[in-house]
Design a protein around this motif. Structure first.
Motif, PDB file in Angstrom:
ATOM      1  N   LEU A  49     -24.014  23.517  11.809  1.00  0.00           N
ATOM      2  CA  LEU A  49     -24.779  24.565  12.484  1.00  0.00           C
ATOM      3  C   LEU A  49     -24.070  25.045  13.747  1.00  0.00           C
ATOM      4  CD1 LEU A  49     -28.471  23.313  12.182  1.00  0.00           C
ATOM      5  CD2 LEU A  49     -27.563  25.447  11.256  1.00  0.00           C
ATOM      6  N   LEU A  53     -23.199  28.934  14.184  1.00  0.00           N
ATOM      7  CA  LEU A  53     -23.846  29.712  15.242  1.00  0.00           C
ATOM      8  C   LEU A  53     -22.821  30.291  16.219  1.00  0.00           C
ATOM      9  CD1 LEU A  53     -27.015  27.563  16.125  1.00  0.00           C
ATOM     10  CD2 LEU A  53     -26.731  29.329  14.382  1.00  0.00           C
ATOM     11  N   TYR A  63     -26.349  38.857  15.986  1.00  0.00           N
ATOM     12  CA  TYR A  63     -26.540  37.532  16.566  1.00  0.00           C
ATOM     13  C   TYR A  63     -25.938  37.371  17.965  1.00  0.00           C
ATOM     14  CZ  TYR A  63     -28.128  35.968  11.959  1.00  0.00           C
ATOM     15  OH  TYR A  63     -28.828  35.810  10.792  1.00  0.00           O
ATOM     16  N   PHE A  71     -31.071  26.571  18.633  1.00  0.00           N
ATOM     17  CA  PHE A  71     -31.247  27.029  17.247  1.00  0.00           C
ATOM     18  C   PHE A  71     -32.666  27.524  16.975  1.00  0.00           C
ATOM     19  CE2 PHE A  71     -32.386  25.957  12.791  1.00  0.00           C
ATOM     20  CZ  PHE A  71     -31.550  26.855  12.142  1.00  0.00           C
ATOM     21  N   TRP A  74     -33.393  31.151  17.808  1.00  0.00           N
ATOM     22  CA  TRP A  74     -32.754  32.237  17.062  1.00  0.00           C
ATOM     23  C   TRP A  74     -33.813  32.886  16.173  1.00  0.00           C
ATOM     24  CZ3 TRP A  74     -27.110  32.945  15.796  1.00  0.00           C
ATOM     25  CH2 TRP A  74     -26.299  32.448  16.806  1.00  0.00           C
ATOM     26  N   GLN A 258     -28.018  33.541  -1.359  1.00  0.00           N
ATOM     27  CA  GLN A 258     -27.454  32.337  -0.760  1.00  0.00           C
ATOM     28  C   GLN A 258     -26.806  31.391  -1.762  1.00  0.00           C
ATOM     29  OE1 GLN A 258     -31.221  31.441   1.359  1.00  0.00           O
ATOM     30  NE2 GLN A 258     -30.043  31.523   3.237  1.00  0.00           N
ATOM     31  N   TYR A 279     -29.222  24.502   5.437  1.00  0.00           N
ATOM     32  CA  TYR A 279     -30.137  23.805   6.339  1.00  0.00           C
ATOM     33  C   TYR A 279     -31.539  24.376   6.105  1.00  0.00           C
ATOM     34  CZ  TYR A 279     -32.241  21.916  10.572  1.00  0.00           C
ATOM     35  OH  TYR A 279     -33.054  21.240  11.454  1.00  0.00           O
ATOM     36  N   THR A 302     -30.924  28.353   6.191  1.00  0.00           N
ATOM     37  CA  THR A 302     -29.685  28.783   6.846  1.00  0.00           C
ATOM     38  C   THR A 302     -28.511  28.442   5.938  1.00  0.00           C
ATOM     39  OG1 THR A 302     -30.561  28.511   9.087  1.00  0.00           O
ATOM     40  CG2 THR A 302     -28.165  28.446   8.824  1.00  0.00           C
ATOM     41  N   ASP A 303     -27.711  29.453   5.618  1.00  0.00           N
ATOM     42  CA  ASP A 303     -26.534  29.278   4.763  1.00  0.00           C
ATOM     43  C   ASP A 303     -25.373  28.807   5.636  1.00  0.00           C
ATOM     44  OD1 ASP A 303     -24.315  29.545   3.102  1.00  0.00           O
ATOM     45  OD2 ASP A 303     -25.090  31.335   2.117  1.00  0.00           O
ATOM     46  N   ILE A 312     -28.802  33.292   8.909  1.00  0.00           N
ATOM     47  CA  ILE A 312     -29.308  32.187   9.715  1.00  0.00           C
ATOM     48  C   ILE A 312     -30.824  32.307   9.825  1.00  0.00           C
ATOM     49  CG2 ILE A 312     -29.251  31.125  12.010  1.00  0.00           C
ATOM     50  CD1 ILE A 312     -26.359  32.341  12.217  1.00  0.00           C
ATOM     51  N   ARG A 313     -31.522  31.243   9.471  1.00  0.00           N
ATOM     52  CA  ARG A 313     -32.994  31.205   9.469  1.00  0.00           C
ATOM     53  C   ARG A 313     -33.525  32.367   8.611  1.00  0.00           C
ATOM     54  NH1 ARG A 313     -36.053  29.886  14.796  1.00  0.00           N
ATOM     55  NH2 ARG A 313     -37.126  28.435  13.384  1.00  0.00           N
ATOM     56  N   TYR A 314     -33.080  32.391   7.379  1.00  0.00           N
ATOM     57  CA  TYR A 314     -33.440  33.455   6.440  1.00  0.00           C
ATOM     58  C   TYR A 314     -34.718  33.084   5.689  1.00  0.00           C
ATOM     59  CZ  TYR A 314     -33.145  36.519   2.342  1.00  0.00           C
ATOM     60  OH  TYR A 314     -33.421  37.423   1.341  1.00  0.00           O
TER      61      TYR A 314
END
Length: 435
Positions: A49, A53, A63, A71, A74, A258, A279, A302-303, A312-314
């Protein structure tokens, strides 16, 4: 494995070695992470991560403002964000012309395109090998795809040959259509076994056929495993497929954006998650707060592998809960109480979520019903579309059973139809929420 299959296997791994052993390394990572302790996994996820990030904040417009944020601060993103400002998610380190466009079918909304770099594509291919391998697949062996064959998804004959892929059009799921497919499968597996993949609703049609005609109709088919995806695989369908084809039938959780997020196998529809490449979080249905332990919420992923267009955080649009399951001496993270797409969740007249299994278990009792679709039109109004045999006599029983599930205040309309069509993708929606 035949001589030609063996040759394909060797050729693939030689080419992978020449190109940097990316698939080999990602496959090794998947196997290694699967064996890690929880402490090792936490450390691995933290490092992965941190790298992602930092890259996303430094190379994408979307981003950049979150570079100094933790995290959990976000933003949670969804398809609407990606559709409205797609270029803001693209990393300036990559040229768009060199990326691979991955498009969703749009079966539950308008289509979406996400871009993958070459390393992400190879990581996804490693996922295919890892999860298919659990039902007997090796590089070079035959794969049979049951799917709607349209120009957007069809592979060229050359691609099919080199990958040993065989596409069988699943548009016609009449008895005659299924019999033709069984003949094709028998012919394709005459000399060696294959892995078969298809939508759960396609397998449902096979289940209904076998329940009427008998599982012996599949006696010439030689499969090492069956993989279902995209929709809920019902227990009755899984059991029937395993009885007919004498091999394991598993369900996979994946998306085009993803990749392969998880697969069941030890317990029906409890998906062991791919923590090497992703994640996972579960957030509350109506807010971005973390769900309580054991609470069903939105699956947010998160991919960790797509650096060209970081997701991220999809918010996947799916619902479920994260649980810890023990297999042997090891604990694994898994997705349980998986409810499929949030837009296809329905609620009873008291506002409580209804499990898809409650509906399918009820409908399974009515063997002379060919197809059904339950639609929630409003908070307490529903339509049940039914395609049944002409001699179907249990209309009152059917209505009573469904009303018991929907609640006393439910207003139910039952419509008898000649056909419930599949979507262009080949999927059939059993549950629809129009609210």
């Amino acid at each position: 494995m035949s001589i030609l299959e063996f040759a394909r296997n060797k050729a693939f791994w030689i080419l992978d070695k020449i190109r940097g052993r990316v698939v080999h390394n990602e496959l090794s990572l998947l196997n290694r992470v699967e064996k890690m302790s929880e402490q090792e996994l936490s450390s691995y996820s933290e490092e992965a991560l941190k790298e992602l990030l930092g890259h996303a904040a430094g190379t994408t417009a979307f981003y950049a403002p979150f570079a100094e944020k933790d995290f959990d601060q976000w933003p949670v993103i969804n398809k609407d964000n990606l559709k409205s400002t797609p270029d803001e998610f693209l990393s300036c380190k990559y040229k768009k012309d060199n990326l691979v466009a991955m498009s969703t079918s749009g079966s539950t909304g308008t289509p979406l395109t996400v871009y993958h770099d070459v390393l992400k594509k190879k990581a996804t291919y490693a996922e295919v090998l890892h999860y298919n391998g659990k039902v007997g697949y090796e590089i070079g062996k035959k794969i049979i795809y049951l799917r709607s064959i349209v120009s957007e998804v069809s592979k060229s004959r050359l691609q099919q040959f080199f990958q040993n892929i065989n596409l069988i059009d699943c548009y016609d799921l009449s008895d005659e259509g299924i019999e033709r497919k069984l003949e094709q499968i028998t012919r394709l597996t005459k000399h060696s076994q294959a892995v078969m993949m298809g939508y759960a609703s396609t397998l449902d049609a096979f289940r209904d056929y076998f329940s009427r005609k008998g599982v012996q109709r599949a006696k010439g088919c030689k499969l090492s495993g069956i993989i279902s995806g995209s929709e809920m695989l019902f227990d009755e369908t899984r059991s029937m497929m395993e009885s007919a084809f004498h091999c394991p039938c598993v369900s996979r959780y994946a998306n085009e954006e993803q990749g392969f997020l998880g697969q069941d196998g030890f317990k029906n529809n409890v998906f062991l998650t791919d923590r090497a490449h992703f994640y996972f979080e579960v957030l509350k249905l109506e807010s971005n707060e973390p769900a309580e332990k054991g609470e069903v919420g939105r699956l947010v992923v998160t991919d960790l592998k797509n650096f060209s267009m970081p997701l991220i955080r999809y918010d996947t649009g799916d619902v479920g809960k994260l649980v810890s399951v023990k297999i042997g001496d090891k604990e694994y993270q898994a997705i349980d109480d998986f409810g499929g797409r949030r837009i296809d969740m329905i609620f009873n007249s008291e506002g409580k979520r209804i499990s898809p299994h409650a509906i399918t278990n009820a409908m399974w009792k009515f063997t002379d019903i060919n197809q059904y679709q339950l639609i929630q039109d409003g908070p307490s109004t529903y339509t049940l579309k039914v395609n049944a045999d002409a001699q179907f006599m249990r209309k009152n029983d059917l209505e009573m059973v469904i009303r018991d599930i929907l609640g006393k205040a439910a207003s139910l309309t039952v419509e008898y139809v000649s056909e419930i069509p599949v979507l262009n993708s080949g999927k059939r929606r059993y549950i629809v929420n129009k609210m």
